[in-house]
Design a protein around this motif. Structure first.
Motif, PDB file in Angstrom:
ATOM      1  N   LYS A 272     -35.948   5.364 -11.896  1.00 29.41           N
ATOM      2  CA  LYS A 272     -36.590   4.054 -11.835  1.00 29.41           C
ATOM      3  C   LYS A 272     -35.549   2.945 -11.729  1.00 29.41           C
ATOM      4  N   THR A 273     -34.411   3.138 -12.407  1.00 28.51           N
ATOM      5  CA  THR A 273     -33.340   2.136 -12.372  1.00 28.51           C
ATOM      6  C   THR A 273     -32.821   1.932 -10.957  1.00 28.51           C
ATOM      7  N   TYR A 274     -32.613   3.034 -10.236  1.00 25.73           N
ATOM      8  CA  TYR A 274     -32.061   2.941  -8.884  1.00 25.73           C
ATOM      9  C   TYR A 274     -33.087   2.363  -7.913  1.00 25.73           C
ATOM     10  N   ILE A 275     -34.366   2.664  -8.148  1.00 25.27           N
ATOM     11  CA  ILE A 275     -35.412   2.058  -7.321  1.00 25.27           C
ATOM     12  C   ILE A 275     -35.396   0.545  -7.500  1.00 25.27           C
ATOM     13  N   MET A 276     -35.202   0.103  -8.749  1.00 24.83           N
ATOM     14  CA  MET A 276     -35.152  -1.337  -9.012  1.00 24.83           C
ATOM     15  C   MET A 276     -33.936  -1.982  -8.344  1.00 24.83           C
ATOM     16  N   PHE A 277     -32.809  -1.255  -8.265  1.00 21.73           N
ATOM     17  CA  PHE A 277     -31.644  -1.780  -7.547  1.00 21.73           C
ATOM     18  C   PHE A 277     -31.994  -2.004  -6.073  1.00 21.73           C
ATOM     19  N   GLY A 278     -32.696  -1.033  -5.492  1.00 18.48           N
ATOM     20  CA  GLY A 278     -33.106  -1.171  -4.102  1.00 18.48           C
ATOM     21  C   GLY A 278     -34.056  -2.341  -3.904  1.00 18.48           C
ATOM     22  N   VAL A 279     -35.014  -2.488  -4.816  1.00 20.81           N
ATOM     23  CA  VAL A 279     -35.967  -3.602  -4.743  1.00 20.81           C
ATOM     24  C   VAL A 279     -35.242  -4.939  -4.882  1.00 20.81           C
ATOM     25  N   LYS A 280     -34.262  -4.990  -5.790  1.00 26.92           N
ATOM     26  CA  LYS A 280     -33.501  -6.224  -5.992  1.00 26.92           C
ATOM     27  C   LYS A 280     -32.716  -6.591  -4.731  1.00 26.92           C
ATOM     28  N   THR A 281     -32.105  -5.590  -4.097  1.00 26.86           N
ATOM     29  CA  THR A 281     -31.369  -5.856  -2.853  1.00 26.86           C
ATOM     30  C   THR A 281     -32.308  -6.374  -1.778  1.00 26.86           C
ATOM     31  N   PHE A 282     -33.487  -5.757  -1.679  1.00 29.63           N
ATOM     32  CA  PHE A 282     -34.502  -6.216  -0.715  1.00 29.63           C
ATOM     33  C   PHE A 282     -34.862  -7.672  -0.994  1.00 29.63           C
ATOM     34  N   SER A 283     -35.094  -8.003  -2.265  1.00 29.29           N
ATOM     35  CA  SER A 283     -35.475  -9.373  -2.650  1.00 29.29           C
ATOM     36  C   SER A 283     -34.354 -10.363  -2.349  1.00 29.29           C
ATOM     37  N   ASN A 284     -33.112  -9.950  -2.625  1.00 24.53           N
ATOM     38  CA  ASN A 284     -31.977 -10.842  -2.366  1.00 24.53           C
ATOM     39  C   ASN A 284     -31.856 -11.181  -0.888  1.00 24.53           C
ATOM     40  N   GLN A 285     -32.161 -10.201  -0.041  1.00 22.99           N
ATOM     41  CA  GLN A 285     -32.071 -10.436   1.397  1.00 22.99           C
ATOM     42  C   GLN A 285     -33.080 -11.476   1.876  1.00 22.99           C
ATOM     43  N   LEU A 286     -34.170 -11.627   1.123  1.00 25.82           N
ATOM     44  CA  LEU A 286     -35.186 -12.612   1.500  1.00 25.82           C
ATOM     45  C   LEU A 286     -34.653 -14.034   1.429  1.00 25.82           C
TER      46      LEU A 286
END
Length: 262
Positions: free
Chosen positions: A2-16
Protein backbone atom coordinates in the motif's frame (compact mmCIF):
# COMPACT_ATOMS: atom_id res chain seq x y z
CA UNK A 1 2.53 -2.70 -0.91
CA UNK A 2 0.00 0.00 0.00
CA UNK A 3 2.91 2.34 0.77
CA UNK A 4 4.38 1.97 -2.72
CA UNK A 5 0.98 2.45 -4.34
CA UNK A 6 0.69 5.72 -2.43
CA UNK A 7 4.12 6.78 -3.74
CA UNK A 8 2.86 6.19 -7.26
CA UNK A 9 -0.35 8.12 -6.57
CA UNK A 10 1.66 10.99 -5.07
CA UNK A 11 3.90 11.15 -8.15
CA UNK A 12 0.81 11.19 -10.37
CA UNK A 13 -0.67 14.03 -8.28
CA UNK A 14 2.57 16.02 -8.35
CA UNK A 15 2.63 15.86 -12.13
CA UNK A 16 -0.77 17.55 -12.20
CA UNK A 17 1.00 20.72 -11.06
CA UNK A 18 2.71 20.94 -14.45
CA UNK A 19 -0.39 20.88 -16.64
CA UNK A 20 1.05 23.52 -18.98
CA UNK A 21 3.67 20.98 -20.03
CA UNK A 22 0.92 18.74 -21.37
CA UNK A 23 0.25 21.11 -24.25
CA UNK A 24 3.94 21.25 -25.11
CA UNK A 25 4.16 17.44 -25.03
CA UNK A 26 1.08 17.13 -27.24
CA UNK A 27 2.55 19.63 -29.68
CA UNK A 28 5.92 17.87 -29.61
CA UNK A 29 4.33 14.48 -30.28
CA UNK A 30 2.26 15.92 -33.12
CA UNK A 31 5.30 17.48 -34.78
CA UNK A 32 7.35 14.28 -34.34
CA UNK A 33 4.60 12.13 -35.86
CA UNK A 34 4.09 14.65 -38.68
CA UNK A 35 7.79 14.54 -39.58
CA UNK A 36 7.91 10.73 -39.50
CA UNK A 37 4.72 10.51 -41.54
CA UNK A 38 6.12 12.76 -44.26
CA UNK A 39 9.39 10.83 -44.30
CA UNK A 40 7.66 7.49 -44.81
CA UNK A 41 5.29 8.93 -47.41
CA UNK A 42 8.31 10.17 -49.34
CA UNK A 43 10.15 6.84 -48.98
CA UNK A 44 7.27 4.44 -49.63
CA UNK A 45 4.73 6.44 -51.60
CA UNK A 46 2.03 4.00 -52.69
CA UNK A 47 4.42 1.06 -52.69
CA UNK A 48 5.63 -1.37 -50.05
CA UNK A 49 8.97 -2.58 -48.72
CA UNK A 50 9.11 -6.07 -47.24
CA UNK A 51 5.32 -6.10 -47.43
CA UNK A 52 5.04 -2.96 -45.28
CA UNK A 53 3.11 0.01 -46.68
CA UNK A 54 2.86 3.63 -45.62
CA UNK A 55 -0.22 3.07 -43.41
CA UNK A 56 1.63 0.41 -41.40
CA UNK A 57 4.66 2.67 -41.03
CA UNK A 58 2.53 5.61 -39.86
CA UNK A 59 0.91 3.40 -37.22
CA UNK A 60 4.34 2.02 -36.27
CA UNK A 61 5.72 5.55 -35.86
CA UNK A 62 2.75 6.67 -33.77
CA UNK A 63 3.08 3.69 -31.41
CA UNK A 64 6.80 4.25 -30.91
CA UNK A 65 6.43 8.01 -30.39
CA UNK A 66 3.83 7.45 -27.68
CA UNK A 67 5.67 4.48 -26.17
CA UNK A 68 8.74 6.64 -25.56
CA UNK A 69 6.76 8.73 -23.06
CA UNK A 70 5.84 5.65 -21.01
CA UNK A 71 9.25 4.03 -20.62
CA UNK A 72 11.07 4.20 -17.29
CA UNK A 73 14.60 4.97 -18.46
CA UNK A 74 14.54 8.34 -16.64
CA UNK A 75 15.01 6.57 -13.29
CA UNK A 76 18.76 7.19 -13.46
CA UNK A 77 18.27 10.98 -13.42
CA UNK A 78 16.44 10.81 -10.10
CA UNK A 79 19.14 8.66 -8.49
CA UNK A 80 21.90 10.86 -9.92
CA UNK A 81 20.26 13.96 -8.43
CA UNK A 82 19.93 12.20 -5.04
CA UNK A 83 23.63 11.34 -5.13
CA UNK A 84 24.68 14.89 -5.96
CA UNK A 85 22.49 16.49 -3.30
CA UNK A 86 23.22 13.85 -0.68
CA UNK A 87 19.51 13.13 -0.14
CA UNK A 88 20.21 9.48 -1.00
CA UNK A 89 21.34 8.98 2.61
CA UNK A 90 18.00 10.01 4.11
CA UNK A 91 16.10 7.99 1.51
CA UNK A 92 18.03 4.82 2.31
CA UNK A 93 17.33 4.95 6.05
CA UNK A 94 13.58 5.02 5.52
CA UNK A 95 11.79 1.73 6.32
CA UNK A 96 11.13 0.84 2.70
CA UNK A 97 12.72 -0.74 -0.35
CA UNK A 98 14.48 2.00 -2.31
CA UNK A 99 14.23 0.12 -5.66
CA UNK A 100 10.48 -0.43 -5.19
CA UNK A 101 10.17 3.24 -4.26
CA UNK A 102 11.80 4.19 -7.57
CA UNK A 103 9.59 1.75 -9.47
CA UNK A 104 6.38 3.04 -7.90
CA UNK A 105 7.29 6.64 -8.70
CA UNK A 106 8.23 5.68 -12.25
CA UNK A 107 4.92 3.87 -12.77
CA UNK A 108 3.02 6.83 -11.33
CA UNK A 109 4.69 9.07 -13.89
CA UNK A 110 3.97 6.56 -16.68
CA UNK A 111 0.27 6.44 -15.79
CA UNK A 112 0.19 10.24 -15.86
CA UNK A 113 1.86 10.28 -19.28
CA UNK A 114 -0.57 7.62 -20.52
CA UNK A 115 -3.65 9.55 -19.42
CA UNK A 116 -2.61 13.10 -20.27
CA UNK A 117 -0.13 12.65 -23.12
CA UNK A 118 -0.25 9.30 -24.90
CA UNK A 119 -4.02 8.83 -25.17
CA UNK A 120 -4.74 12.43 -26.28
CA UNK A 121 -1.81 12.25 -28.71
CA UNK A 122 -3.17 8.98 -30.09
CA UNK A 123 -6.58 10.54 -30.70
CA UNK A 124 -5.03 13.56 -32.43
CA UNK A 125 -2.78 11.33 -34.55
CA UNK A 126 -5.72 9.10 -35.50
CA UNK A 127 -7.70 12.15 -36.67
CA UNK A 128 -4.90 13.73 -38.69
CA UNK A 129 -2.83 10.77 -39.90
CA UNK A 130 -4.91 7.62 -39.48
CA UNK A 131 -4.22 4.71 -37.18
CA UNK A 132 -4.67 1.05 -38.06
CA UNK A 133 -6.48 -1.29 -35.65
CA UNK A 134 -4.53 -4.26 -34.22
CA UNK A 135 -4.08 -7.24 -36.52
CA UNK A 136 -6.42 -9.30 -34.27
CA UNK A 137 -7.65 -9.56 -30.69
CA UNK A 138 -4.80 -12.01 -30.03
CA UNK A 139 -2.26 -9.51 -31.32
CA UNK A 140 -3.78 -6.80 -29.11
CA UNK A 141 -3.37 -9.03 -26.04
CA UNK A 142 0.19 -9.87 -27.02
CA UNK A 143 0.85 -6.16 -27.59
CA UNK A 144 -0.21 -5.42 -24.00
CA UNK A 145 2.11 -8.19 -22.77
CA UNK A 146 5.04 -6.76 -24.73
CA UNK A 147 4.19 -3.33 -23.34
CA UNK A 148 4.61 -4.70 -19.81
CA UNK A 149 7.92 -6.25 -20.86
CA UNK A 150 9.01 -2.86 -22.24
CA UNK A 151 8.19 -1.13 -18.94
CA UNK A 152 10.05 -3.74 -16.89
CA UNK A 153 13.15 -3.78 -19.11
CA UNK A 154 13.27 0.02 -19.38
CA UNK A 155 13.13 0.31 -15.58
CA UNK A 156 15.88 -2.27 -15.08
CA UNK A 157 18.14 -0.62 -17.67
CA UNK A 158 17.59 2.82 -16.14
CA UNK A 159 18.17 1.41 -12.66
CA UNK A 160 21.35 -0.32 -13.86
CA UNK A 161 22.69 3.01 -15.13
CA UNK A 162 21.80 4.66 -11.82
CA UNK A 163 23.68 2.00 -9.84
CA UNK A 164 26.79 2.45 -11.96
CA UNK A 165 26.62 6.13 -11.02
CA UNK A 166 27.49 5.09 -7.45
CA UNK A 167 31.02 4.46 -8.77
CA UNK A 168 31.24 7.13 -11.48
CA UNK A 169 29.31 9.79 -9.49
CA UNK A 170 27.83 11.07 -12.77
CA UNK A 171 25.32 9.32 -14.96
CA UNK A 172 25.35 11.72 -17.95
CA UNK A 173 27.70 9.74 -20.20
CA UNK A 174 26.08 6.41 -19.35
CA UNK A 175 22.59 7.82 -19.84
CA UNK A 176 23.62 9.33 -23.16
CA UNK A 177 25.05 5.99 -24.25
CA UNK A 178 21.89 4.16 -23.19
CA UNK A 179 19.78 6.62 -25.18
CA UNK A 180 21.95 6.05 -28.24
CA UNK A 181 21.71 2.26 -27.94
CA UNK A 182 17.94 2.46 -27.59
CA UNK A 183 17.64 4.74 -30.62
CA UNK A 184 19.71 2.41 -32.80
CA UNK A 185 18.78 -1.06 -31.60
CA UNK A 186 15.19 -0.61 -30.41
CA UNK A 187 13.97 -0.13 -33.97
CA UNK A 188 11.87 2.81 -32.77
CA UNK A 189 12.74 4.86 -35.85
CA UNK A 190 13.87 2.24 -38.37
CA UNK A 191 12.11 -1.13 -37.93
CA UNK A 192 14.10 -4.34 -37.89
CA UNK A 193 12.60 -5.50 -41.17
CA UNK A 194 14.66 -2.79 -42.89
CA UNK A 195 17.89 -3.85 -41.14
CA UNK A 196 20.56 -6.00 -42.84
CA UNK A 197 20.49 -9.62 -41.69
CA UNK A 198 23.68 -9.20 -39.67
CA UNK A 199 22.18 -6.25 -37.75
CA UNK A 200 18.97 -8.18 -37.11
CA UNK A 201 20.99 -11.02 -35.61
CA UNK A 202 22.85 -8.63 -33.31
CA UNK A 203 19.70 -6.73 -32.35
CA UNK A 204 17.83 -9.89 -31.37
CA UNK A 205 20.56 -10.73 -28.86
CA UNK A 206 20.01 -7.41 -27.06
CA UNK A 207 17.12 -6.23 -24.86
CA UNK A 208 16.52 -2.97 -26.72
CA UNK A 209 14.09 -4.28 -29.35
CA UNK A 210 11.52 -4.71 -26.54
CA UNK A 211 11.51 -0.92 -26.12
CA UNK A 212 10.23 -0.11 -29.59
CA UNK A 213 10.15 -2.62 -32.41
CA UNK A 214 8.49 -5.57 -30.69
CA UNK A 215 5.34 -3.88 -29.31
CA UNK A 216 4.65 -2.04 -32.57
CA UNK A 217 5.41 -5.03 -34.82
CA UNK A 218 3.24 -7.30 -32.65
CA UNK A 219 0.37 -4.80 -32.83
CA UNK A 220 0.60 -4.75 -36.63
CA UNK A 221 0.86 -8.53 -36.90
CA UNK A 222 4.22 -8.24 -38.65
CA UNK A 223 5.74 -11.10 -36.63
CA UNK A 224 4.57 -14.76 -36.74
CA UNK A 225 2.84 -15.88 -33.53
CA UNK A 226 5.43 -18.59 -32.86
CA UNK A 227 8.26 -16.04 -33.06
CA UNK A 228 6.33 -13.68 -30.78
CA UNK A 229 6.09 -16.42 -28.14
CA UNK A 230 9.85 -17.01 -28.39
CA UNK A 231 10.59 -13.29 -28.09
CA UNK A 232 8.31 -12.93 -25.06
CA UNK A 233 10.07 -15.81 -23.31
CA UNK A 234 13.43 -14.25 -24.21
CA UNK A 235 12.22 -10.94 -22.80
CA UNK A 236 11.24 -12.62 -19.54
CA UNK A 237 14.72 -14.15 -19.40
CA UNK A 238 16.22 -10.68 -19.89
CA UNK A 239 14.09 -9.37 -17.03
CA UNK A 240 15.27 -12.20 -14.76
CA UNK A 241 18.92 -11.68 -15.72
CA UNK A 242 18.81 -7.89 -15.33
CA UNK A 243 17.04 -8.27 -11.97
CA UNK A 244 19.80 -10.51 -10.66
CA UNK A 245 22.44 -8.10 -11.96
CA UNK A 246 20.90 -4.98 -10.39
CA UNK A 247 20.33 -6.81 -7.08
CA UNK A 248 24.03 -7.74 -6.99
CA UNK A 249 25.08 -4.20 -7.92
CA UNK A 250 22.68 -2.74 -5.35
CA UNK A 251 24.34 -4.70 -2.55
CA UNK A 252 27.76 -3.56 -3.75
CA UNK A 253 26.58 0.05 -4.10
CA UNK A 254 25.15 0.16 -0.56
CA UNK A 255 28.43 -1.11 0.90
CA UNK A 256 30.34 1.48 -1.12
CA UNK A 257 28.05 4.27 0.04
CA UNK A 258 28.39 3.22 3.68
CA UNK A 259 32.20 3.14 3.41
CA UNK A 260 32.35 6.58 1.78
CA UNK A 261 29.87 8.02 4.26
CA UNK A 262 31.60 6.52 7.29
Amino acid sequence: MKTYIMFGVKTFSNQLSYRSEVWLRLLGNFVAILILTEIWKAVLGNGTIEGIGVEQMITYSIINTLLAALLLTGISSKVDNSLKTGSIASELIKPMSYPLHLLSEGLGNSVYQLVFTSIPSLIIAWVFFGFLPPASATHLLLFLITLLLALAISFLLGYLISLLAFWLMNHFALNWMLGGLITIFSGSFLPLWFFPDSWVTVTKTLPFLYLGYLPAAVYLGAIPLQEIATLILTGMAWIAGLTLLVCWLWNRAIKRLVVQGG
